[in-house]
Design an enzyme around this catalytic site. Structure first.
Site, PDB file in Angstrom:
ATOM      1  N   HIS A 443       1.539  -6.481  -6.775  1.00  0.00           N
ATOM      2  CA  HIS A 443       2.688  -5.581  -6.655  1.00  0.00           C
ATOM      3  C   HIS A 443       2.353  -4.157  -7.093  1.00  0.00           C
ATOM      4  O   HIS A 443       3.145  -3.228  -6.834  1.00  0.00           O
ATOM      5  CB  HIS A 443       3.859  -6.129  -7.484  1.00  0.00           C
ATOM      6  CG  HIS A 443       5.195  -5.714  -6.972  1.00  0.00           C
ATOM      7  ND1 HIS A 443       5.366  -4.925  -5.860  1.00  0.00           N
ATOM      8  CD2 HIS A 443       6.463  -5.989  -7.421  1.00  0.00           C
ATOM      9  CE1 HIS A 443       6.649  -4.720  -5.643  1.00  0.00           C
ATOM     10  NE2 HIS A 443       7.337  -5.365  -6.573  1.00  0.00           N
ATOM     11  N   ASP A 447       4.202  -3.157  -1.848  1.00  0.00           N
ATOM     12  CA  ASP A 447       5.638  -3.241  -2.125  1.00  0.00           C
ATOM     13  C   ASP A 447       6.223  -4.486  -1.461  1.00  0.00           C
ATOM     14  O   ASP A 447       5.614  -5.090  -0.563  1.00  0.00           O
ATOM     15  CB  ASP A 447       6.355  -1.990  -1.625  1.00  0.00           C
ATOM     16  CG  ASP A 447       5.936  -0.741  -2.411  1.00  0.00           C
ATOM     17  OD1 ASP A 447       5.586  -0.890  -3.601  1.00  0.00           O
ATOM     18  OD2 ASP A 447       5.950   0.366  -1.835  1.00  0.00           O
TER      19      ASP A 447
END
Length: 472
Positions: A443, A447
């Site tokens: 992450h 995204d």
């Protein structure tokens, strides 16, 4: 005059002649002690007295053991080292030393896991006599010549490096005879006095038997009942004889370290989706016989997911990228790693430039690498690199999981078992073969939008493979 013999692959004779000239100038003399082998990149050789020493295997000669009349020669090599080439030293007495071969660019040592032969056994040239376990693969130590194993000079569990001597092979037949005779000596050399029978001794008259009654045991008092409300102070642990302590293999240690590093480094997040496998399974059922007849390999479901992953990686290139310090490296190629479970642990062979392959080429490469991984013959080069990983836990019956990223990649796709479930299709409830798929991603770089679109693209391609033909 010094006589040096260096046997190498694709190394020009000018290198050997330059070594010979330097040895003549130094005035060093050598006996008939010779070293054979192939050299990776460049190998330093040291001439000291009557020996020619490979500095890769005998590092002690490169320090305080160097004398004033010793010279060091650097030998470049045109071809990289092949682990199948034998590396050994030989003397005139017919004995040959079997040593540890070159194990790879990133591997400096290994653990001597097991001996495949015993002293006195006859071996052929290139026949494995021992196995060395490294962080990535298991490497065989082959006998350099045909002969008989005289002795082992290393023990199982020892840490060894390339060039380390582990066994002595005799090319003469006398070694086997000596070993067999040495085993028979303890039986043949029995003392003569043991063979003499003891002289009979006059027996004393038997004494009259006296009947005695066995002593009566005192009755034991029953243990007092435990007081109400009183709990034992220490928990009852299982006995130690029902437990086994086994040292971890080097491969298992490496897997544990890499997975823990992945968990500590990446911001791991997993997103899920489900795929209707009806159309892909129908396509496979209709064309599997023709596919096998033309290409010589079975049509599986994995190639469909590989094709879907390629399309998704091209649509979302950030999933194919990786963080390097404060930069992002985008890769304009696709190398997909396929996780394969073996009896010794998890290995991840790589499909190179898979974006240029068709279904048949993908199936052939997967089949070849899976067989080598299961047999333990896969090389380090075939597992190095990779930009994205696919793990199929469905072959073991897994319904759902959260896979862990394989560093230095940024994402991994998890496939699972196919289960018939009731689904609403066209306003009607129908039984459909469904599979859950999971994408674990970093992450920090990817995204949630890109991750969901990536997984959605795989779902669309697998559910309707015609999209690959029309590129939509």
């Amino acid at each position: 005059m010094a006589i040096w013999s260096i046997v190498r692959r694709k190394v020009s004779n000018s290198f050997a002649s330059s070594i010979l000239k330097q040895s003549r100038k130094s005035g060093s003399t050598t006996t008939n002690h010779r070293y054979y082998g192939a050299f990776a990149k460049e190998i330093s050789l040291v001439a000291r007295g009557s020996q020619v020493v490979n500095s890769t295997g005998l590092r002690s000669y490169l320090g305080y053991h160097l004398s004033s009349n010793a010279i060091r020669v650097t030998v470049p090599c045109i071809q990289t080292f092949n682990t199948r080439i034998r590396l050994f030293s030989s003397d005139n007495d017919g004995s040959v030393d079997a040593v540890v071969p070159f194990m790879g660019e990133s591997i400096t040592d290994g653990t001597l896991a097991t001996f495949l032969k015993k002293p006195g056994d006859h071996v052929e040239a290139d026949e494995p006599i021992a196995q060395i376990e490294t962080d990535k693969v298991t490497i065989d130590v082959a006998s350099p010549v045909a002969g008989t194993i005289e002795k082992f000079v290393a023990k199982e569990g020892d840490t060894v490096e390339p060039g380390f001597k582990i066994a002595v092979i005799s090319q003469s037949s006398g070694a086997a005879t000596q070993v067999k005779e040495s085993e028979k000596k303890p039986e043949e050399t029995k003392p003569e006095e043991k063979e003499e029978k003891p002289k009979p001794v006059a027996e004393a008259p038997p004494s009259p038997k006296v009947e005695t009654s066995p002593p009566k045991e005192k009755p034991r008092a029953p243990p007092p009942p435990p007081a109400s409300g009183q709990s034992p102070r220490e928990p009852q642990l299982p006995p130690k004889d029902r437990e086994r302590r086994v040292p971890m293999t080097r491969l298992r240690k490496r897997i544990a370290t890499r997975l823990k590093d992945s968990q500590n480094t990446f911001a791991l997040l997993t997103t899920f989706n489900e795929v209707d496998m009806t159309n892909l399974m129908k396509l496979r059922s209709e064309y599997k016989d023709a596919f096998l007849e033309k290409h010589g390999v079975k049509l599986g479901l994995m190639s469909g997911f590989v094709k879907g992953a390629i399309s998704a990686l091209q649509n979302q290139p950030v999933v194919n990228a990786v963080i390097d310090g404060e930069d992002i490296i985008y890769r304009d190629y696709v190398d997909i790693s396929i996780a394969v479970g073996t009896p010794k642990g998890l290995v991840v062979p790589v499909l190179r430039n898979v974006e240029n392959m068709n279904f048949a080429e993908i199936e052939k490469e997967i089949n070849k690498l899976a067989k080598k991984a299961t047999a333990g013959t896969i090389s380090i080069d075939e597992m190095a690199g990779g930009t994205f990983t696919i793990s199929n836990g469905g072959v073991y019956g897994s319904l759902l999981s959260t896979p862990i990223i394989n560093p230095p990649q940024s994402a991994i796709l998890g496939m699972h078992s196919i289960v018939n479930r009731p689904m609403v299709v066209g306003g009607e409830i129908m039984s459909r073969p469904m599979m859950y798929i999971a994408l674990t991603y970093d992450h920090r770089l990817i995204d949630g939008r890109e991750a969901v679109l990536f997984l959605r693209r795989i779902k669309d391609v697998v559910e309707d493979p015609r999209r690959l033909l029309l590129d939509i």
